[in-house]
Design a protein around this motif. Structure first.
Motif, PDB file in Angstrom:
ATOM      1  N   THR A  55      -4.500  -0.579   3.126  1.00  0.00           N
ATOM      2  CA  THR A  55      -3.448  -0.688   2.121  1.00  0.00           C
ATOM      3  C   THR A  55      -3.416  -2.129   1.626  1.00  0.00           C
ATOM      4  O   THR A  55      -3.929  -3.035   2.289  1.00  0.00           O
ATOM      5  CB  THR A  55      -2.075  -0.308   2.702  1.00  0.00           C
ATOM      6  N   PRO A  56      -2.811  -2.382   0.474  1.00  0.00           N
ATOM      7  CA  PRO A  56      -2.736  -3.763  -0.030  1.00  0.00           C
ATOM      8  C   PRO A  56      -2.054  -4.716   0.956  1.00  0.00           C
ATOM      9  O   PRO A  56      -2.497  -5.841   1.132  1.00  0.00           O
ATOM     10  CB  PRO A  56      -1.932  -3.618  -1.317  1.00  0.00           C
ATOM     11  N   HIS A 105      13.506   1.137   1.105  1.00  0.00           N
ATOM     12  CA  HIS A 105      12.130   1.038   0.652  1.00  0.00           C
ATOM     13  C   HIS A 105      11.781  -0.444   0.537  1.00  0.00           C
ATOM     14  O   HIS A 105      12.651  -1.281   0.311  1.00  0.00           O
ATOM     15  CB  HIS A 105      11.939   1.697  -0.717  1.00  0.00           C
ATOM     16  N   VAL A 106      10.512  -0.740   0.653  1.00  0.00           N
ATOM     17  CA  VAL A 106      10.029  -2.106   0.547  1.00  0.00           C
ATOM     18  C   VAL A 106       8.929  -2.127  -0.508  1.00  0.00           C
ATOM     19  O   VAL A 106       8.016  -1.305  -0.469  1.00  0.00           O
ATOM     20  CB  VAL A 106       9.471  -2.605   1.901  1.00  0.00           C
ATOM     21  N   TYR A 107       9.047  -3.046  -1.464  1.00  0.00           N
ATOM     22  CA  TYR A 107       8.053  -3.190  -2.526  1.00  0.00           C
ATOM     23  C   TYR A 107       7.475  -4.596  -2.461  1.00  0.00           C
ATOM     24  O   TYR A 107       8.198  -5.557  -2.233  1.00  0.00           O
ATOM     25  CB  TYR A 107       8.688  -2.953  -3.901  1.00  0.00           C
ATOM     26  N   PHE A 108       6.174  -4.716  -2.678  1.00  0.00           N
ATOM     27  CA  PHE A 108       5.487  -5.992  -2.577  1.00  0.00           C
ATOM     28  C   PHE A 108       4.840  -6.354  -3.900  1.00  0.00           C
ATOM     29  O   PHE A 108       4.357  -5.497  -4.625  1.00  0.00           O
ATOM     30  CB  PHE A 108       4.380  -5.926  -1.514  1.00  0.00           C
ATOM     31  N   GLU A 109       4.810  -7.652  -4.199  1.00  0.00           N
ATOM     32  CA  GLU A 109       4.074  -8.206  -5.334  1.00  0.00           C
ATOM     33  C   GLU A 109       3.224  -9.329  -4.781  1.00  0.00           C
ATOM     34  O   GLU A 109       3.732 -10.299  -4.226  1.00  0.00           O
ATOM     35  CB  GLU A 109       5.064  -8.739  -6.378  1.00  0.00           C
ATOM     36  N   LEU A 110       1.928  -9.199  -4.882  1.00  0.00           N
ATOM     37  CA  LEU A 110       0.990 -10.135  -4.285  1.00  0.00           C
ATOM     38  C   LEU A 110       0.774 -11.338  -5.192  1.00  0.00           C
ATOM     39  O   LEU A 110       0.745 -11.201  -6.404  1.00  0.00           O
ATOM     40  CB  LEU A 110      -0.342  -9.417  -4.051  1.00  0.00           C
ATOM     41  N   GLN A 111       0.596 -12.512  -4.575  1.00  0.00           N
ATOM     42  CA  GLN A 111       0.232 -13.725  -5.295  1.00  0.00           C
ATOM     43  C   GLN A 111      -1.172 -14.105  -4.849  1.00  0.00           C
ATOM     44  O   GLN A 111      -1.410 -14.314  -3.676  1.00  0.00           O
ATOM     45  CB  GLN A 111       1.199 -14.860  -4.970  1.00  0.00           C
ATOM     46  N   ARG A 137       0.591 -13.599  -9.962  1.00  0.00           N
ATOM     47  CA  ARG A 137       1.337 -12.492  -9.362  1.00  0.00           C
ATOM     48  C   ARG A 137       0.756 -11.171  -9.833  1.00  0.00           C
ATOM     49  O   ARG A 137       0.678 -10.901 -11.008  1.00  0.00           O
ATOM     50  CB  ARG A 137       2.801 -12.587  -9.742  1.00  0.00           C
ATOM     51  N   LEU A 138       0.343 -10.373  -8.877  1.00  0.00           N
ATOM     52  CA  LEU A 138      -0.189  -9.051  -9.178  1.00  0.00           C
ATOM     53  C   LEU A 138       0.593  -8.027  -8.367  1.00  0.00           C
ATOM     54  O   LEU A 138       0.734  -8.188  -7.158  1.00  0.00           O
ATOM     55  CB  LEU A 138      -1.675  -8.970  -8.785  1.00  0.00           C
ATOM     56  N   PRO A 139       1.114  -6.965  -9.003  1.00  0.00           N
ATOM     57  CA  PRO A 139       1.780  -5.958  -8.198  1.00  0.00           C
ATOM     58  C   PRO A 139       0.775  -5.291  -7.279  1.00  0.00           C
ATOM     59  O   PRO A 139      -0.335  -4.973  -7.693  1.00  0.00           O
ATOM     60  CB  PRO A 139       2.342  -4.977  -9.219  1.00  0.00           C
ATOM     61  N   LEU A 140       1.157  -5.129  -6.024  1.00  0.00           N
ATOM     62  CA  LEU A 140       0.279  -4.438  -5.091  1.00  0.00           C
ATOM     63  C   LEU A 140       0.169  -2.989  -5.504  1.00  0.00           C
ATOM     64  O   LEU A 140       1.122  -2.398  -6.003  1.00  0.00           O
ATOM     65  CB  LEU A 140       0.837  -4.523  -3.671  1.00  0.00           C
ATOM     66  N   GLY A 141      -0.977  -2.399  -5.319  1.00  0.00           N
ATOM     67  CA  GLY A 141      -1.150  -0.989  -5.637  1.00  0.00           C
ATOM     68  C   GLY A 141      -0.148  -0.139  -4.871  1.00  0.00           C
ATOM     69  O   GLY A 141       0.228  -0.462  -3.750  1.00  0.00           O
ATOM     70  N   PHE A 142       0.283   0.947  -5.463  1.00  0.00           N
ATOM     71  CA  PHE A 142       1.268   1.804  -4.829  1.00  0.00           C
ATOM     72  C   PHE A 142       0.690   2.391  -3.550  1.00  0.00           C
ATOM     73  O   PHE A 142      -0.395   2.950  -3.543  1.00  0.00           O
ATOM     74  CB  PHE A 142       1.675   2.935  -5.776  1.00  0.00           C
ATOM     75  N   SER A 143       1.397   2.225  -2.467  1.00  0.00           N
ATOM     76  CA  SER A 143       1.014   2.816  -1.205  1.00  0.00           C
ATOM     77  C   SER A 143       2.270   3.229  -0.472  1.00  0.00           C
ATOM     78  O   SER A 143       3.081   2.385  -0.107  1.00  0.00           O
ATOM     79  CB  SER A 143       0.217   1.822  -0.358  1.00  0.00           C
ATOM     80  N   PRO A 144       2.475   4.520  -0.239  1.00  0.00           N
ATOM     81  CA  PRO A 144       3.667   4.950   0.499  1.00  0.00           C
ATOM     82  C   PRO A 144       3.734   4.336   1.890  1.00  0.00           C
ATOM     83  O   PRO A 144       4.801   4.159   2.444  1.00  0.00           O
ATOM     84  CB  PRO A 144       3.516   6.468   0.587  1.00  0.00           C
ATOM     85  N   TYR A 172       0.446 -15.133  -0.743  1.00  0.00           N
ATOM     86  CA  TYR A 172       1.890 -14.934  -0.683  1.00  0.00           C
ATOM     87  C   TYR A 172       2.232 -13.598  -1.316  1.00  0.00           C
ATOM     88  O   TYR A 172       1.469 -13.072  -2.121  1.00  0.00           O
ATOM     89  CB  TYR A 172       2.614 -16.045  -1.441  1.00  0.00           C
ATOM     90  N   ALA A 173       3.384 -13.100  -0.950  1.00  0.00           N
ATOM     91  CA  ALA A 173       3.889 -11.870  -1.561  1.00  0.00           C
ATOM     92  C   ALA A 173       5.374 -12.045  -1.826  1.00  0.00           C
ATOM     93  O   ALA A 173       6.081 -12.696  -1.054  1.00  0.00           O
ATOM     94  CB  ALA A 173       3.661 -10.672  -0.650  1.00  0.00           C
ATOM     95  N   ASP A 174       5.830 -11.512  -2.936  1.00  0.00           N
ATOM     96  CA  ASP A 174       7.258 -11.395  -3.187  1.00  0.00           C
ATOM     97  C   ASP A 174       7.637  -9.982  -2.758  1.00  0.00           C
ATOM     98  O   ASP A 174       6.898  -9.030  -3.016  1.00  0.00           O
ATOM     99  CB  ASP A 174       7.584 -11.611  -4.658  1.00  0.00           C
TER     100      ASP A 174
END
Length: 176
Positions: A100-101, A13-19, A39-46, A117-119
């Motif tokens: 998607t985000p 799985h891949v999870y993103f956190e947007l900057q 840093r904002l967590p990206l909204g959940f998107s499968p 940027y994204a983490d």
């Protein structure tokens, strides 16, 4: 046996956190002083979690060879900096792809030159969907987006390729 510990299946799985540029983060990092980020967590998107293939996870130390005077046996290697290959995420294209985000991050960066940027966390799962390994990728920026070849002669899945350049990567231990 030793091979019992080997992972025979690669589910991840891949999870993103947007900057977001232009807002304060308070982290005090070098990047936040240059261009304040929040840093904002990206909204959940499968759709942004499941990819067919990931490549480019790894680091390389670039060195300069220095030849020492009077020594013909070998060189001394001096470290320069750490470099990374681009992180490449591949997935099949859906016929009705909702926004998607992650697609928004690519659209703003590559379409309007508003780079963010994204983490990223890449989590390797075992056959029971339990995390076994985790890689934390910091300050990834979209650099390329492409689609596979369109051909009326075949019935292949159309693949979308997302490429990101990143600053730092670390493997994080996972407790089972």
């Amino acid at each position: 046996m030793a091979h019992d510990q080997m992972l025979l299946s690669h589910r991840f799985h891949v999870y993103f956190e947007l900057q977001v540029p232009g807002t304060s983060s308070g982290t005090g990092s070098f990047l936040s002083k240059m261009a304040p980020l929040s840093r904002l967590p990206l909204g959940f998107s499968p759709l942004d979690m499941r990819f067919q293939r990931i490549s480019g996870i790894g680091s390389q130390l670039d060195v300069t060879a220095l030849r020492q005077g009077g020594e013909n046996v070998g060189d001394i290697h001096l470290p320069e900096h750490v470099s990374h290959k681009p992180l490449v995420l591949e997935r099949g294209v859906l016929s009705k792809l909702p926004s998607t985000p992650m697609s928004g991050l690519f659209e703003s960066g590559l379409g309007y030159f508003l780079n963010g940027y994204a983490d990223i966390q890449v989590v390797l799962m075992d056959s029971r969907e339990r995390p076994t390994c985790l890689w934390y990728i910091r300050d990834a920026m979209p650099t390329s987006w492409s689609l596979g070849d369109l051909s009326a002669a075949g019935s292949n899945v159309l693949i979308e390729k997302l490429e990101l350049s990143y600053r730092w990567i670390k493997q994080v231990p996972v407790k089972l």
